[in-house]
Design a protein around this motif. Structure first.
Motif, PDB file in Angstrom:
ATOM      1  N   ALA A 166       0.930  -1.415   0.087  1.00  0.00           N
ATOM      2  CA  ALA A 166      -0.029   0.010   0.184  1.00  0.00           C
ATOM      3  C   ALA A 166       0.903   1.207  -0.145  1.00  0.00           C
ATOM      4  CB  ALA A 166      -0.872  -0.047   1.138  1.00  0.00           C
ATOM      5  N   SER A 167       0.360   2.310  -0.647  1.00  0.00           N
ATOM      6  CA  SER A 167       1.102   3.512  -0.624  1.00  0.00           C
ATOM      7  C   SER A 167       0.163   4.757  -1.074  1.00  0.00           C
ATOM      8  CB  SER A 167       2.018   3.593  -1.809  1.00  0.00           C
ATOM      9  OG  SER A 167       1.668   3.381  -2.956  1.00  0.00           O
ATOM     10  N   GLY A 168       0.592   5.893  -1.027  1.00  0.00           N
ATOM     11  CA  GLY A 168      -0.155   6.968  -0.965  1.00  0.00           C
ATOM     12  C   GLY A 168      -0.820   7.725   0.160  1.00  0.00           C
ATOM     13  N   GLY A 169      -0.342   7.448   1.140  1.00  0.00           N
ATOM     14  CA  GLY A 169      -0.632   8.108   2.299  1.00  0.00           C
ATOM     15  C   GLY A 169       0.113   9.452   2.601  1.00  0.00           C
ATOM     16  N   GLY A 170      -0.366  10.462   3.319  1.00  0.00           N
ATOM     17  CA  GLY A 170       0.130  11.700   3.560  1.00  0.00           C
ATOM     18  C   GLY A 170      -0.466  12.444   4.339  1.00  0.00           C
ATOM     19  N   LEU A 171       0.027  13.570   4.577  1.00  0.00           N
ATOM     20  CA  LEU A 171      -0.751  14.978   5.255  1.00  0.00           C
ATOM     21  C   LEU A 171      -1.478  15.613   4.314  1.00  0.00           C
ATOM     22  CD1 LEU A 171      -1.398  16.243   7.899  1.00  0.00           C
ATOM     23  CD2 LEU A 171       0.936  17.759   7.423  1.00  0.00           C
ATOM     24  N   VAL A 172      -2.866  15.928   4.405  1.00  0.00           N
ATOM     25  CA  VAL A 172      -3.763  16.771   3.783  1.00  0.00           C
ATOM     26  C   VAL A 172      -4.681  17.505   4.724  1.00  0.00           C
ATOM     27  CG1 VAL A 172      -3.585  15.158   1.713  1.00  0.00           C
ATOM     28  CG2 VAL A 172      -5.462  15.026   3.525  1.00  0.00           C
ATOM     29  N   GLN A 173      -5.315  18.334   3.919  1.00  0.00           N
ATOM     30  CA  GLN A 173      -6.281  19.328   4.811  1.00  0.00           C
ATOM     31  C   GLN A 173      -7.665  18.902   4.443  1.00  0.00           C
ATOM     32  OE1 GLN A 173      -5.474  23.476   3.496  1.00  0.00           O
ATOM     33  NE2 GLN A 173      -3.994  23.724   5.137  1.00  0.00           N
ATOM     34  N   ALA A 174      -8.334  19.259   5.524  1.00  0.00           N
ATOM     35  CA  ALA A 174     -10.048  18.595   5.447  1.00  0.00           C
ATOM     36  C   ALA A 174     -10.540  19.339   4.020  1.00  0.00           C
ATOM     37  CB  ALA A 174     -10.644  19.237   6.662  1.00  0.00           C
ATOM     38  N   GLY A 175     -11.264  18.498   3.415  1.00  0.00           N
ATOM     39  CA  GLY A 175     -11.639  18.903   1.973  1.00  0.00           C
ATOM     40  C   GLY A 175     -10.918  18.483   0.984  1.00  0.00           C
ATOM     41  N   ASP A 176      -9.759  18.107   1.033  1.00  0.00           N
ATOM     42  CA  ASP A 176      -8.822  17.651   0.097  1.00  0.00           C
ATOM     43  C   ASP A 176      -9.188  16.352  -0.416  1.00  0.00           C
ATOM     44  OD1 ASP A 176      -5.595  19.405   1.026  1.00  0.00           O
ATOM     45  OD2 ASP A 176      -7.544  19.912   0.049  1.00  0.00           O
ATOM     46  N   SER A 177      -8.540  15.863  -1.459  1.00  0.00           N
ATOM     47  CA  SER A 177      -8.573  14.529  -1.906  1.00  0.00           C
ATOM     48  C   SER A 177      -7.372  13.943  -1.854  1.00  0.00           C
ATOM     49  CB  SER A 177      -9.074  14.511  -3.264  1.00  0.00           C
ATOM     50  OG  SER A 177     -10.310  15.276  -3.572  1.00  0.00           O
ATOM     51  N   LEU A 178      -7.193  12.523  -1.738  1.00  0.00           N
ATOM     52  CA  LEU A 178      -6.115  11.445  -1.794  1.00  0.00           C
ATOM     53  C   LEU A 178      -6.234  10.337  -2.696  1.00  0.00           C
ATOM     54  CD1 LEU A 178      -3.099  11.930  -0.481  1.00  0.00           C
ATOM     55  CD2 LEU A 178      -3.965  10.911   1.247  1.00  0.00           C
ATOM     56  N   THR A 179      -5.433   9.823  -3.178  1.00  0.00           N
ATOM     57  CA  THR A 179      -5.860   8.261  -3.751  1.00  0.00           C
ATOM     58  C   THR A 179      -4.724   7.270  -3.082  1.00  0.00           C
ATOM     59  OG1 THR A 179      -6.730   9.210  -5.841  1.00  0.00           O
ATOM     60  CG2 THR A 179      -5.801   6.983  -5.682  1.00  0.00           C
ATOM     61  N   LEU A 180      -5.003   6.009  -2.655  1.00  0.00           N
ATOM     62  CA  LEU A 180      -4.225   5.342  -2.000  1.00  0.00           C
ATOM     63  C   LEU A 180      -4.014   4.181  -3.257  1.00  0.00           C
ATOM     64  CD1 LEU A 180      -5.488   4.932   1.703  1.00  0.00           C
ATOM     65  CD2 LEU A 180      -3.782   6.464   0.520  1.00  0.00           C
ATOM     66  N   SER A 181      -3.012   3.547  -3.230  1.00  0.00           N
ATOM     67  CA  SER A 181      -2.858   2.464  -4.225  1.00  0.00           C
ATOM     68  C   SER A 181      -2.436   1.175  -3.474  1.00  0.00           C
ATOM     69  CB  SER A 181      -1.756   2.596  -5.282  1.00  0.00           C
ATOM     70  OG  SER A 181      -1.924   3.703  -5.923  1.00  0.00           O
ATOM     71  N   CYS A 182      -2.620  -0.032  -3.740  1.00  0.00           N
ATOM     72  CA  CYS A 182      -2.448  -1.273  -3.386  1.00  0.00           C
ATOM     73  C   CYS A 182      -1.698  -1.950  -4.448  1.00  0.00           C
ATOM     74  CB  CYS A 182      -3.654  -1.673  -2.485  1.00  0.00           C
ATOM     75  SG  CYS A 182      -3.020  -3.434  -1.815  1.00  0.00           S
ATOM     76  N   VAL A 183      -0.568  -2.332  -4.628  1.00  0.00           N
ATOM     77  CA  VAL A 183      -0.208  -3.236  -5.803  1.00  0.00           C
ATOM     78  C   VAL A 183       0.008  -4.465  -5.244  1.00  0.00           C
ATOM     79  CG1 VAL A 183       1.735  -3.593  -7.239  1.00  0.00           C
ATOM     80  CG2 VAL A 183       1.353  -1.377  -6.462  1.00  0.00           C
ATOM     81  N   VAL A 184      -0.619  -5.498  -5.805  1.00  0.00           N
ATOM     82  CA  VAL A 184      -0.716  -6.940  -5.409  1.00  0.00           C
ATOM     83  C   VAL A 184       0.368  -7.774  -6.408  1.00  0.00           C
ATOM     84  CG1 VAL A 184      -2.115  -9.044  -5.202  1.00  0.00           C
ATOM     85  CG2 VAL A 184      -2.963  -6.876  -4.971  1.00  0.00           C
ATOM     86  N   SER A 185       1.079  -8.645  -5.557  1.00  0.00           N
ATOM     87  CA  SER A 185       1.880  -9.489  -6.357  1.00  0.00           C
ATOM     88  C   SER A 185       1.705 -11.118  -5.766  1.00  0.00           C
ATOM     89  CB  SER A 185       3.262  -9.205  -6.094  1.00  0.00           C
ATOM     90  OG  SER A 185       3.692  -9.167  -4.873  1.00  0.00           O
ATOM     91  N   GLY A 186       1.857 -12.012  -6.767  1.00  0.00           N
ATOM     92  CA  GLY A 186       1.668 -13.384  -6.447  1.00  0.00           C
ATOM     93  C   GLY A 186       0.323 -13.853  -6.717  1.00  0.00           C
ATOM     94  N   ARG A 187      -0.542 -13.065  -7.095  1.00  0.00           N
ATOM     95  CA  ARG A 187      -2.008 -13.517  -7.589  1.00  0.00           C
ATOM     96  C   ARG A 187      -2.468 -12.292  -8.181  1.00  0.00           C
ATOM     97  NH1 ARG A 187      -5.970 -17.420  -3.998  1.00  0.00           N
ATOM     98  NH2 ARG A 187      -3.834 -18.455  -4.089  1.00  0.00           N
ATOM     99  N   SER A 188      -3.313 -12.603  -9.194  1.00  0.00           N
ATOM    100  CA  SER A 188      -4.301 -11.593  -9.843  1.00  0.00           C
ATOM    101  C   SER A 188      -5.203 -10.960  -8.940  1.00  0.00           C
ATOM    102  CB  SER A 188      -4.832 -12.376 -11.161  1.00  0.00           C
ATOM    103  OG  SER A 188      -5.757 -11.597 -11.814  1.00  0.00           O
ATOM    104  N   VAL A 189      -5.650  -9.821  -9.025  1.00  0.00           N
ATOM    105  CA  VAL A 189      -6.617  -9.302  -8.192  1.00  0.00           C
ATOM    106  C   VAL A 189      -7.946  -9.654  -8.721  1.00  0.00           C
ATOM    107  CG1 VAL A 189      -5.266  -7.272  -7.621  1.00  0.00           C
ATOM    108  CG2 VAL A 189      -6.576  -7.117  -9.845  1.00  0.00           C
ATOM    109  N   SER A 190      -8.130 -10.103  -9.901  1.00  0.00           N
ATOM    110  CA  SER A 190      -9.244 -10.730 -10.577  1.00  0.00           C
ATOM    111  C   SER A 190      -9.477 -12.222  -9.727  1.00  0.00           C
ATOM    112  CB  SER A 190      -9.373 -11.022 -12.049  1.00  0.00           C
ATOM    113  OG  SER A 190      -8.326 -11.810 -12.209  1.00  0.00           O
TER     114      SER A 190
END
Length: 126
Positions: free
Chosen positions: A5-29
């Motif tokens: 997982a990645s993408g966290g951080g410090l933001v202000q109220a009302g802002d947007s943020l996108t987290l990502s989760c890269v999977v290895s070893g098995r298809s997400v499907s």
């Protein structure tokens, strides 16, 4: 199976943020994918999940209408788009994958998931 997982951080109220989760070893499907979070002093809380088909999604009541979970099978990655962030969204966010045939039956339960990422911290200042 590993989840990063990645993408966290410090933001202000009302802002947007996108987290990502890269999977290895098995298809997400072949996984039910979920996001959970844990705020200091609180229990782990279900945030969102997406089933194997990539279309059926579920959300925790506190994030409905603000957060969106999505999946990119080509990149084997799951995303959590977070809009209109509030201070109460401050937490460590974890992605999780469920591989069992019944993982999709209770997607909001952490017991449905077999694999967990290391977590990424989201801090929302008011």
């Amino acid at each position: 199976v590993q989840l990063q997982a990645s993408g966290g951080g410090l933001v202000q109220a009302g802002d947007s943020l996108t987290l990502s989760c890269v999977v290895s070893g098995r298809s997400v499907s072949r996984l039910v994918m979920g996001w959970f979070r844990r705020a200091p002093g609180n229990e782990r809380e279900f945030v969102a999940s997406v089933k194997w088909n990539g279309r059926t999604t579920f959300y925790g009541d506190s994030v409905k209408g603000r957060f969106t979970i999505s999946r990119d099978s080509a990149k084997n990655t799951v995303y959590l788009q977070m809009n209109w962030l509030k201070s109460e969204d401050t937490a460590v966010y974890y992605c999780a994958g469920g591989a069992r045939s019944d993982s999709g039956a209770y997607p909001s339960s952490d017991r449905s998931y077999d694999f967990w990422g290391q977590g990424t911290l989201v801090t929302v200042s008011s």
